[in-house]
Write a protein that holds these residues in place. Sequence first.
Motif, PDB file in Angstrom:
ATOM      1  N   ASP A 155      57.375   6.666  49.090  1.00 37.28           N
ATOM      2  CA  ASP A 155      58.543   6.259  48.320  1.00 37.28           C
ATOM      3  C   ASP A 155      58.740   7.101  47.068  1.00 37.28           C
ATOM      4  N   THR A 156      57.651   7.564  46.450  1.00 39.47           N
ATOM      5  CA  THR A 156      57.818   8.371  45.233  1.00 39.47           C
ATOM      6  C   THR A 156      58.521   9.686  45.530  1.00 39.47           C
ATOM      7  N   LYS A 157      58.224  10.276  46.664  1.00 37.18           N
ATOM      8  CA  LYS A 157      58.908  11.531  47.039  1.00 37.18           C
ATOM      9  C   LYS A 157      60.389  11.280  47.286  1.00 37.18           C
ATOM     10  N   ASN A 186      66.839  11.332  43.218  1.00 33.42           N
ATOM     11  CA  ASN A 186      67.208  11.569  41.825  1.00 33.42           C
ATOM     12  C   ASN A 186      67.802  12.959  41.650  1.00 33.42           C
ATOM     13  N   ILE A 187      67.193  13.947  42.265  1.00 32.22           N
ATOM     14  CA  ILE A 187      67.701  15.322  42.173  1.00 32.22           C
ATOM     15  C   ILE A 187      69.101  15.414  42.778  1.00 32.22           C
ATOM     16  N   GLU A 188      69.267  14.872  43.967  1.00 36.61           N
ATOM     17  CA  GLU A 188      70.557  14.967  44.654  1.00 36.61           C
ATOM     18  C   GLU A 188      71.646  14.185  43.914  1.00 36.61           C
ATOM     19  N   ILE A 189      71.290  13.047  43.338  1.00 34.19           N
ATOM     20  CA  ILE A 189      72.266  12.267  42.570  1.00 34.19           C
ATOM     21  C   ILE A 189      72.627  13.004  41.276  1.00 34.19           C
ATOM     22  N   SER A 190      71.614  13.552  40.605  1.00 39.30           N
ATOM     23  CA  SER A 190      71.889  14.234  39.331  1.00 39.30           C
ATOM     24  C   SER A 190      72.731  15.490  39.527  1.00 39.30           C
ATOM     25  N   GLN A 191      72.672  16.081  40.720  1.00 37.00           N
ATOM     26  CA  GLN A 191      73.489  17.254  41.007  1.00 37.00           C
ATOM     27  C   GLN A 191      74.858  16.883  41.569  1.00 37.00           C
ATOM     28  N   GLY A 192      75.123  15.597  41.717  1.00 35.63           N
ATOM     29  CA  GLY A 192      76.416  15.150  42.211  1.00 35.63           C
ATOM     30  C   GLY A 192      76.578  15.224  43.720  1.00 35.63           C
ATOM     31  N   VAL A 193      75.484  15.456  44.441  1.00 35.75           N
ATOM     32  CA  VAL A 193      75.545  15.555  45.900  1.00 35.75           C
ATOM     33  C   VAL A 193      75.716  14.170  46.515  1.00 35.75           C
ATOM     34  N   LEU A 194      75.018  13.181  45.961  1.00 37.85           N
ATOM     35  CA  LEU A 194      75.066  11.810  46.480  1.00 37.85           C
ATOM     36  C   LEU A 194      75.690  10.881  45.449  1.00 37.85           C
ATOM     37  N   LEU A 206      65.243   3.963  40.372  1.00 37.51           N
ATOM     38  CA  LEU A 206      65.905   4.907  39.460  1.00 37.51           C
ATOM     39  C   LEU A 206      66.760   4.180  38.432  1.00 37.51           C
ATOM     40  N   MET A 207      67.365   3.078  38.815  1.00 33.63           N
ATOM     41  CA  MET A 207      68.151   2.291  37.863  1.00 33.63           C
ATOM     42  C   MET A 207      67.234   1.618  36.839  1.00 33.63           C
ATOM     43  N   LYS A 208      66.064   1.174  37.255  1.00 36.30           N
ATOM     44  CA  LYS A 208      65.110   0.537  36.339  1.00 36.30           C
ATOM     45  C   LYS A 208      64.662   1.484  35.234  1.00 36.30           C
ATOM     46  N   ILE A 209      64.495   2.748  35.584  1.00 36.92           N
ATOM     47  CA  ILE A 209      64.075   3.710  34.555  1.00 36.92           C
ATOM     48  C   ILE A 209      65.273   4.393  33.884  1.00 36.92           C
ATOM     49  N   GLU A 210      66.462   3.896  34.205  1.00 39.11           N
ATOM     50  CA  GLU A 210      67.719   4.352  33.615  1.00 39.11           C
ATOM     51  C   GLU A 210      68.005   5.828  33.873  1.00 39.11           C
TER      52      GLU A 210
END
Length: 90
Positions: free
Chosen positions: A3-5, A11-19, A70-74
């Motif tokens: 799950d950590t991977k 997180n990477i894909e969301i931060s880049q706007g892919v997802l 990811l939402m928990k750690i904002e």
Amino acid sequence: MQDTKLIEVLNIEISQGVLESIEEAADWIKGTFLYQRLQSNPLMYGMNGKGSDSLHSFIVDKCSQSIEQLMKIEAISMEKDGSITPTAAS
């Protein structure tokens, strides 16, 4: 499934706007090697059911759990319509 991977990759894909949603994340996973491995050895990843519906549900659940973390750690936020956006922290 590690799950950590999955959390890191989402997180990477969301931060880049892919997802931008859980469903997009689940669809994105279907294009990865992880999806092929899930299909060939579902028990190794903790999946109990068989068939494409069960596999899709499993992936959506894993994506939902990762996005909650990811939402928990904002690192991300989720709007009422289900859209996901990165925060300044990610």
